[in-house]
Design a protein around this motif. Structure first.
Motif, PDB file in Angstrom:
ATOM      1  N   LYS A  41       0.820  -1.219   0.000  1.00 16.99           N
ATOM      2  CA  LYS A  41       0.000   0.000   0.000  1.00 16.99           C
ATOM      3  C   LYS A  41       0.850   1.264   0.000  1.00 16.99           C
ATOM      4  N   PHE A  42       1.959   1.274   0.738  1.00 16.96           N
ATOM      5  CA  PHE A  42       2.741   2.494   0.889  1.00 16.96           C
ATOM      6  C   PHE A  42       4.025   2.500   0.062  1.00 16.96           C
ATOM      7  N   ALA A  43       4.161   1.547  -0.850  1.00 15.58           N
ATOM      8  CA  ALA A  43       5.341   1.517  -1.723  1.00 15.58           C
ATOM      9  C   ALA A  43       5.302   2.705  -2.675  1.00 15.58           C
ATOM     10  N   GLU A  44       6.469   3.213  -3.010  1.00 20.01           N
ATOM     11  CA  GLU A  44       6.563   4.351  -3.933  1.00 20.01           C
ATOM     12  C   GLU A  44       6.167   3.954  -5.357  1.00 20.01           C
ATOM     13  N   ASP A  45       6.570   2.748  -5.768  1.00 19.74           N
ATOM     14  CA  ASP A  45       6.249   2.295  -7.116  1.00 19.74           C
ATOM     15  C   ASP A  45       6.267   0.766  -7.178  1.00 19.74           C
ATOM     16  N   PHE A  46       5.890   0.235  -8.338  1.00 22.52           N
ATOM     17  CA  PHE A  46       5.796  -1.207  -8.529  1.00 22.52           C
ATOM     18  C   PHE A  46       7.151  -1.895  -8.349  1.00 22.52           C
ATOM     19  N   ASN A  47       8.233  -1.235  -8.731  1.00 15.90           N
ATOM     20  CA  ASN A  47       9.564  -1.838  -8.604  1.00 15.90           C
ATOM     21  C   ASN A  47       9.906  -2.151  -7.154  1.00 15.90           C
ATOM     22  N   GLU A  48       9.446  -1.310  -6.246  1.00 15.38           N
ATOM     23  CA  GLU A  48       9.701  -1.559  -4.821  1.00 15.38           C
ATOM     24  C   GLU A  48       9.007  -2.845  -4.369  1.00 15.38           C
ATOM     25  N   VAL A  49       7.793  -3.054  -4.856  1.00 17.25           N
ATOM     26  CA  VAL A  49       7.042  -4.270  -4.506  1.00 17.25           C
ATOM     27  C   VAL A  49       7.650  -5.480  -5.192  1.00 17.25           C
ATOM     28  N   SER A  50       7.997  -5.339  -6.454  1.00 18.55           N
ATOM     29  CA  SER A  50       8.548  -6.488  -7.181  1.00 18.55           C
ATOM     30  C   SER A  50       9.872  -6.949  -6.588  1.00 18.55           C
ATOM     31  N   GLY A  51      10.558  -6.077  -5.850  1.00 15.34           N
ATOM     32  CA  GLY A  51      11.788  -6.468  -5.174  1.00 15.34           C
ATOM     33  C   GLY A  51      11.547  -7.442  -4.029  1.00 15.34           C
ATOM     34  N   HIS A  52      10.293  -7.571  -3.589  1.00 13.63           N
ATOM     35  CA  HIS A  52       9.941  -8.485  -2.501  1.00 13.63           C
ATOM     36  C   HIS A  52       9.363  -9.810  -3.017  1.00 13.63           C
ATOM     37  N   VAL A  53       9.269  -9.952  -4.332  1.00 15.00           N
ATOM     38  CA  VAL A  53       8.718 -11.179  -4.910  1.00 15.00           C
ATOM     39  C   VAL A  53       9.813 -12.236  -4.966  1.00 15.00           C
ATOM     40  N   LEU A  54       9.467 -13.447  -4.551  1.00 16.22           N
ATOM     41  CA  LEU A  54      10.415 -14.546  -4.580  1.00 16.22           C
ATOM     42  C   LEU A  54      10.892 -14.784  -6.005  1.00 16.22           C
ATOM     43  N   GLU A  55      12.182 -14.981  -6.164  1.00 17.40           N
ATOM     44  CA  GLU A  55      12.765 -15.186  -7.491  1.00 17.40           C
ATOM     45  C   GLU A  55      12.079 -16.353  -8.204  1.00 17.40           C
ATOM     46  N   GLY A  56      11.714 -16.128  -9.447  1.00 16.70           N
ATOM     47  CA  GLY A  56      11.032 -17.136 -10.241  1.00 16.70           C
ATOM     48  C   GLY A  56       9.516 -16.985 -10.226  1.00 16.70           C
ATOM     49  N   TYR A  57       8.986 -16.139  -9.350  1.00 21.41           N
ATOM     50  CA  TYR A  57       7.542 -15.952  -9.241  1.00 21.41           C
ATOM     51  C   TYR A  57       7.115 -14.551  -9.677  1.00 21.41           C
ATOM     52  N   GLU A  58       7.981 -13.844 -10.355  1.00 18.05           N
ATOM     53  CA  GLU A  58       7.690 -12.486 -10.781  1.00 18.05           C
ATOM     54  C   GLU A  58       6.438 -12.406 -11.653  1.00 18.05           C
ATOM     55  N   GLY A  59       6.177 -13.426 -12.445  1.00 12.89           N
ATOM     56  CA  GLY A  59       5.011 -13.444 -13.332  1.00 12.89           C
ATOM     57  C   GLY A  59       3.690 -13.516 -12.592  1.00 12.89           C
ATOM     58  N   ASN A  60       3.714 -13.811 -11.302  1.00 14.37           N
ATOM     59  CA  ASN A  60       2.482 -13.922 -10.523  1.00 14.37           C
ATOM     60  C   ASN A  60       2.023 -12.591  -9.941  1.00 14.37           C
ATOM     61  N   VAL A  61       2.822 -11.553 -10.097  1.00 13.06           N
ATOM     62  CA  VAL A  61       2.495 -10.252  -9.521  1.00 13.06           C
ATOM     63  C   VAL A  61       2.436  -9.242 -10.661  1.00 13.06           C
ATOM     64  N   SER A  62       1.229  -8.729 -10.927  1.00 17.08           N
ATOM     65  CA  SER A  62       1.088  -7.796 -12.040  1.00 17.08           C
ATOM     66  C   SER A  62       1.045  -6.363 -11.552  1.00 17.08           C
ATOM     67  N   GLU A  63       1.534  -5.474 -12.375  1.00  9.75           N
ATOM     68  CA  GLU A  63       1.517  -4.054 -12.047  1.00  9.75           C
ATOM     69  C   GLU A  63       0.075  -3.540 -11.987  1.00  9.75           C
ATOM     70  N   GLU A  64      -0.782  -4.109 -12.812  1.00 15.09           N
ATOM     71  CA  GLU A  64      -2.197  -3.709 -12.821  1.00 15.09           C
ATOM     72  C   GLU A  64      -2.861  -3.971 -11.463  1.00 15.09           C
ATOM     73  N   LEU A  65      -2.669  -5.163 -10.903  1.00 16.80           N
ATOM     74  CA  LEU A  65      -3.254  -5.465  -9.595  1.00 16.80           C
ATOM     75  C   LEU A  65      -2.589  -4.647  -8.494  1.00 16.80           C
ATOM     76  N   TYR A  66      -1.282  -4.429  -8.619  1.00 23.36           N
ATOM     77  CA  TYR A  66      -0.595  -3.559  -7.657  1.00 23.36           C
ATOM     78  C   TYR A  66      -1.253  -2.180  -7.645  1.00 23.36           C
ATOM     79  N   ASN A  67      -1.523  -1.622  -8.836  1.00 24.70           N
ATOM     80  CA  ASN A  67      -2.129  -0.298  -8.920  1.00 24.70           C
ATOM     81  C   ASN A  67      -3.533  -0.275  -8.313  1.00 24.70           C
ATOM     82  N   GLU A  68      -4.280  -1.361  -8.457  1.00 29.76           N
ATOM     83  CA  GLU A  68      -5.613  -1.433  -7.844  1.00 29.76           C
ATOM     84  C   GLU A  68      -5.515  -1.328  -6.326  1.00 29.76           C
ATOM     85  N   VAL A  69      -4.589  -2.067  -5.740  1.00 22.95           N
ATOM     86  CA  VAL A  69      -4.420  -2.035  -4.282  1.00 22.95           C
ATOM     87  C   VAL A  69      -3.873  -0.679  -3.850  1.00 22.95           C
TER      88      VAL A  69
END
Length: 131
Positions: A41-69
């Motif tokens: 919720k309080f991340a500056e941008d999608f890249n900050e959130v994607s840095g917390h995604v487990l390696e190999g699972y990046e495809g499971n987190v979309s920028e579109e859904l991030y923007n909705e939240v």
């Protein structure tokens, strides 16, 4: 006197080297569902959130859904944390307490067949993405 100051300085530098990974793991990394929600919720941008995604699972987190939240003005009614156990023909949810130091069980449920099939299909899709 100068030698003592150098030792103290060396000690402080060593402590910083040891402390940085500890601070990252304890302070920066989310430890439960509540902290994870706050990080998203309080991340500056999608890249900050994607840095917390487990390696190999990046495809499971979309920028579109991030923007909705991120861009909703609503606050969640609840932040819930589940563990899913899948067996050959059964799936169970264990709801655990988010935001506590040690997990406490809040509920244990066997999911309906439709949810079991959905999770099974979702798992198969994820496995295909990672092959």
């Amino acid at each position: 006197m100068k030698e003592k100051r150098n030792r103290v300085l060396l000690f402080l530098v060593c402590m910083m080297i040891v402390a940085v990974p500890f601070i990252y793991k304890v302070v920066i990394q989310p430890k439960n569902a509540l902290e994870m929600y706050q990080m998203v919720k309080f991340a500056e941008d999608f890249n900050e959130v994607s840095g917390h995604v487990l390696e190999g699972y990046e495809g499971n987190v979309s920028e579109e859904l991030y923007n909705e939240v991120k861009n909703t003005d609503l606050s969640p009614e609840k932040v819930r944390q589940f563990t899913v156990f899948e067996y050959e023909n059964e799936t169970y949810f264990i709801e655990t307490s988010p935001g506590t130091m040690k997990l406490k069980v809040l509920g244990l449920d066997k999911v309906p067949e439709e949810v079991h099939e959905y999770l099974k299909d979702l798992n198969e899709e994820i496995e295909v993405i990672h092959e």
